[in-house]
Design a protein around this motif. Structure first.
Motif, PDB file in Angstrom:
ATOM      1  N   PHE A 124       0.707  -1.145   0.055  1.00 51.46           N
ATOM      2  CA  PHE A 124      -0.064  -0.041   0.029  1.00 51.46           C
ATOM      3  C   PHE A 124       1.026   1.330  -0.143  1.00 51.46           C
ATOM      4  CE2 PHE A 124      -2.384  -3.165   2.266  1.00 51.46           C
ATOM      5  CZ  PHE A 124      -3.395  -3.449   1.477  1.00 51.46           C
ATOM      6  N   THR A 125       1.908   1.125   0.846  1.00 49.78           N
ATOM      7  CA  THR A 125       2.866   2.363   0.775  1.00 49.78           C
ATOM      8  C   THR A 125       3.714   2.366  -0.500  1.00 49.78           C
ATOM      9  OG1 THR A 125       3.113   2.015   3.058  1.00 49.78           O
ATOM     10  CG2 THR A 125       5.078   3.022   1.995  1.00 49.78           C
ATOM     11  N   ALA A 141       2.477   1.643  -3.701  1.00 49.78           N
ATOM     12  CA  ALA A 141       1.682   2.079  -4.656  1.00 49.78           C
ATOM     13  C   ALA A 141       1.385   3.606  -4.455  1.00 49.78           C
ATOM     14  CB  ALA A 141       0.289   1.377  -4.475  1.00 49.78           C
ATOM     15  N   LYS A 142       0.872   3.994  -3.157  1.00 50.24           N
ATOM     16  CA  LYS A 142       0.854   5.333  -2.872  1.00 50.24           C
ATOM     17  C   LYS A 142       1.910   6.210  -3.133  1.00 50.24           C
ATOM     18  CE  LYS A 142      -2.295   6.182   0.110  1.00 50.24           C
ATOM     19  NZ  LYS A 142      -2.914   6.610   1.618  1.00 50.24           N
ATOM     20  N   ALA A 159       2.566   6.617  -6.991  1.00 51.56           N
ATOM     21  CA  ALA A 159       1.406   6.988  -7.714  1.00 51.56           C
ATOM     22  C   ALA A 159       1.653   8.464  -8.323  1.00 51.56           C
ATOM     23  CB  ALA A 159       0.218   7.180  -6.814  1.00 51.56           C
ATOM     24  N   TYR A 163       9.322   8.539   2.121  1.00 52.59           N
ATOM     25  CA  TYR A 163       8.295   7.959   3.340  1.00 52.59           C
ATOM     26  C   TYR A 163       9.089   7.886   4.637  1.00 52.59           C
ATOM     27  CZ  TYR A 163      10.980   3.618   1.648  1.00 52.59           C
ATOM     28  OH  TYR A 163      11.750   2.820   1.387  1.00 52.59           O
ATOM     29  N   GLY A 184       1.166  13.115   2.540  1.00 50.11           N
ATOM     30  CA  GLY A 184      -0.057  11.889   2.575  1.00 50.11           C
ATOM     31  C   GLY A 184       0.252  11.258   3.776  1.00 50.11           C
ATOM     32  N   GLU A 231      -0.168   6.652   5.062  1.00 49.53           N
ATOM     33  CA  GLU A 231      -0.230   5.417   4.783  1.00 49.53           C
ATOM     34  C   GLU A 231      -0.558   4.455   6.091  1.00 49.53           C
ATOM     35  OE1 GLU A 231      -2.006   2.469   3.726  1.00 49.53           O
ATOM     36  OE2 GLU A 231      -1.644   3.738   2.057  1.00 49.53           O
TER      37      GLU A 231
END
Length: 208
Positions: free
Chosen positions: A49-50, A52-53, A56, A171, A191, A193
């Protein structure tokens, strides 16, 4: 040293190798964390999930050079290579020879270049591989625990090496990286996650 002493010395090494083989990349990741915890920051690779985000916003059709700091065992490397154009390159930089050796042995894509070195030397490293700039730079390095001066040096070098319109993708578990980024990037998207261990903050610093 006697034969018995040699056997006693070799047994723990054989056992450690067997455990590492059974654990696969997780075992290598953990070993790297234990050797250099302030440079790795986590004992668990990022979630899908991390990944992909984080990736993106990348405009892959415009990406010729993607750079990653602290690739670990390649958690992001494979997804990046899946998206990267055929004429693109992925250069990854890590100070831990354990990770670099593992990546060399497990990723055979001709677009992939693992480099043992410091992210602060990114400009010199990409020039050595025929590039004047990077389109995107990704980092999971723990800015909050890096030695004094290293975080600032990395942020400054990254801003310098990026092309206009390129981005620094970060991140983190804390907001420390954003403080370093803000000294160089005037436009930073943020953002979060939650589906990650630990939940992490995501930043995209865009070069004007």
């Amino acid at each position: 040293m006697t034969t018995t002493e040699l056997a006693q010395e070799a047994w723990p090494q054989r056992f450690a190798r067997r455990i590492k083989r059974m654990a696969g990349p997780w075992g290598v990741f953990l070993e790297g964390f234990l050797k250099e915890p302030v440079m790795v920051g986590s004992i668990i690779p990022s979630s899908r999930f991390t990944i992909a985000k984080m990736l993106a916003p990348v405009k892959w059709n415009e990406c010729k050079l993607f750079v990653e700091y602290g690739p670990g065992v390649g958690t992001f490397c494979r997804p990046v290579l899946e998206r990267l154009p055929r004429d693109g390159q992925l250069i990854v930089i890590d100070t831990n020879p354990l990770y670099i050796d593992y990546l060399k042995a497990t990723i055979t894509d001709s677009r992939f270049i693992p480099v043992l070195g410091s992210a602060a030397d990114v400009e010199e490293i990409i020039r050595a591989h025929g590039h004047d700039h990077a389109d995107y730079v990704l980092s999971g390095l723990p800015f909050s625990t890096l030695p004094d001066g290293v975080g600032e040096a990395i942020a400054a070098a990254t801003h310098k090496v990026l092309r206009p319109g390129g981005a620094f993708l970060v991140y983190q578990f804390t907001a420390a990286a954003r403080d370093y980024m803000a000294r160089h990037f005037t436009h930073i998207d943020a953002g979060f996650e939650p589906l990650n261990v630990l939940p992490c903050k995501l930043y995209w610093g865009w070069k004007d």
